[in-house]
Enzyme design. Sequence first.
Site, PDB file in Angstrom:
ATOM      1  N   LEU A  23     -42.483  47.466  26.205  1.00  0.00           N
ATOM      2  CA  LEU A  23     -43.342  46.430  25.623  1.00  0.00           C
ATOM      3  C   LEU A  23     -43.503  45.279  26.615  1.00  0.00           C
ATOM      4  O   LEU A  23     -42.519  44.849  27.238  1.00  0.00           O
ATOM      5  CB  LEU A  23     -42.722  45.902  24.328  1.00  0.00           C
ATOM      6  CG  LEU A  23     -42.616  46.923  23.193  1.00  0.00           C
ATOM      7  CD1 LEU A  23     -41.695  46.400  22.090  1.00  0.00           C
ATOM      8  CD2 LEU A  23     -44.000  47.240  22.627  1.00  0.00           C
ATOM      9  N   ASP A  63     -37.765  50.755  25.719  1.00  0.00           N
ATOM     10  CA  ASP A  63     -37.082  49.453  25.824  1.00  0.00           C
ATOM     11  C   ASP A  63     -35.571  49.539  25.592  1.00  0.00           C
ATOM     12  O   ASP A  63     -34.919  48.505  25.408  1.00  0.00           O
ATOM     13  CB  ASP A  63     -37.689  48.469  24.811  1.00  0.00           C
ATOM     14  CG  ASP A  63     -39.046  47.957  25.261  1.00  0.00           C
ATOM     15  OD1 ASP A  63     -39.093  47.209  26.247  1.00  0.00           O
ATOM     16  OD2 ASP A  63     -40.063  48.339  24.644  1.00  0.00           O
ATOM     17  N   ASP A  69     -30.800  43.289  21.814  1.00  0.00           N
ATOM     18  CA  ASP A  69     -31.611  43.070  20.614  1.00  0.00           C
ATOM     19  C   ASP A  69     -31.137  43.865  19.409  1.00  0.00           C
ATOM     20  O   ASP A  69     -31.538  43.588  18.282  1.00  0.00           O
ATOM     21  CB  ASP A  69     -33.088  43.411  20.918  1.00  0.00           C
ATOM     22  CG  ASP A  69     -33.672  42.418  21.894  1.00  0.00           C
ATOM     23  OD1 ASP A  69     -33.349  41.223  21.762  1.00  0.00           O
ATOM     24  OD2 ASP A  69     -34.412  42.824  22.801  1.00  0.00           O
ATOM     25  N   HIS A 164     -38.177  35.201  22.674  1.00  0.00           N
ATOM     26  CA  HIS A 164     -36.922  34.987  21.945  1.00  0.00           C
ATOM     27  C   HIS A 164     -36.374  33.587  22.246  1.00  0.00           C
ATOM     28  O   HIS A 164     -36.727  32.979  23.263  1.00  0.00           O
ATOM     29  CB  HIS A 164     -35.865  35.995  22.401  1.00  0.00           C
ATOM     30  CG  HIS A 164     -36.120  37.402  22.000  1.00  0.00           C
ATOM     31  ND1 HIS A 164     -36.153  38.437  22.903  1.00  0.00           N
ATOM     32  CD2 HIS A 164     -36.327  37.957  20.787  1.00  0.00           C
ATOM     33  CE1 HIS A 164     -36.373  39.579  22.264  1.00  0.00           C
ATOM     34  NE2 HIS A 164     -36.491  39.310  20.972  1.00  0.00           N
ATOM     35  N   CYS A 261     -30.147  40.157  27.940  1.00  0.00           N
ATOM     36  CA  CYS A 261     -30.642  41.215  27.056  1.00  0.00           C
ATOM     37  C   CYS A 261     -30.214  42.605  27.480  1.00  0.00           C
ATOM     38  O   CYS A 261     -30.363  43.546  26.709  1.00  0.00           O
ATOM     39  CB  CYS A 261     -32.147  41.104  26.851  1.00  0.00           C
ATOM     40  SG  CYS A 261     -33.098  41.527  28.262  1.00  0.00           S
TER      41      CYS A 261
HETATM   42  C1  CIR Z   1     -39.376  43.805  24.105  1.00  0.00           C
HETATM   43  O1  CIR Z   1     -40.504  43.295  24.078  1.00  0.00           O
HETATM   44  O2  CIR Z   1     -38.743  44.034  23.078  1.00  0.00           O
HETATM   45  C2  CIR Z   1     -38.781  44.162  25.455  1.00  0.00           C
HETATM   46  N1  CIR Z   1     -39.815  44.559  26.349  1.00  0.00           N
HETATM   47  C3  CIR Z   1     -38.040  42.985  26.027  1.00  0.00           C
HETATM   48  C4  CIR Z   1     -36.859  42.594  25.195  1.00  0.00           C
HETATM   49  C5  CIR Z   1     -36.112  41.471  25.799  1.00  0.00           C
HETATM   50  N2  CIR Z   1     -34.970  41.195  25.002  1.00  0.00           N
HETATM   51  C6  CIR Z   1     -34.247  40.098  25.096  1.00  0.00           C
HETATM   52  O3  CIR Z   1     -34.564  39.210  25.861  1.00  0.00           O
HETATM   53  N3  CIR Z   1     -33.212  39.991  24.303  1.00  0.00           N
END
Ligand code: CIR
Length: 272
Positions: A23, A63, A69, A164, A261
């Site tokens: 994403l 992802d 997350d 976030h 993340c």
């Molecule tokens: C997303 O859009 O979910 C992933 N491409 C990126 C998530 C990043 N997560 C985070 O910073 N905790």
Amino acid sequence: MSPFRFTHAIVCRIPDSYKTGALGVTEPVDLAKARKQHEMYVAALREIGLDVIELPADEKHPDCVFVEDVAVVCNGTALLTRPGHPDRKNEIEYMRSILKNELELPVIEIEDKKATLDGGDVLFTGKEFFVGLSSRTNQAGACALASAFPEFPCTPIKVEKSLHLKTVLTMAGPDVMCVGNTPDAQSILKRIEREATFRYQTVTVPDVNAANVVFANGVLLHRSAEEYPASAKIFEEKLSLWNLKPVTFSELEKANGSLTCCSILIRKTRHL
Ligand code: CIR
């Protein structure tokens, strides 16, 4: 015991599908470079004394490298989240089994089907939680976090422009917050300062992407001078009491990834 001491980390390898399927990717990703950067990050976690559990790449979930997350672990308890983006919802399935069977942690599940919560919105200061209300996390998700960890204050913070909460602000030491200097980051900081139960010092960095740092076991992982020289200089000037470990993360940043993340940090009182 410091809340920033950890024994284990969970990470996940990068699938081939990351290159075009993650994403938020808008510019070409060099997959080999992404994997190299991720390997260096994992090596840094090992060097700071963590037992790293490396999950295999999951091609069905581009992802999956962004493990933060999917679960929040604090005080020996794990809360499985309900990721806010539909494409990421099933990432919790594998994580559940790792937390329960491999790490033998008590796992709390969110019952409220309307709740959404991404770990990237959960900031634990060691004394209290702040939870971003963002496009990924809603009020019901924030309530689920508060009831999973009733021993800590839990304050919702509106996040309007960033993915976030921790995209713009993280902990850079006990009672020290690291924040970007964009208007959005600064207004989030103001909201936190207004609502906080405890007081914190702040370190402001000129590159918002460098405000996401990992502080663990007396070491600060931060974005390298090669990527963000002005911010790296601030870390050297203001936070050199910690052992500083620069990490280059350009290919993870292309999918809005940051340092926090890509791992879930855990303190087990009894080693496995
Ligand atoms: C997303 O859009 O979910 C992933 N491409 C990126 C998530 C990043 N997560 C985070 O910073 N905790």
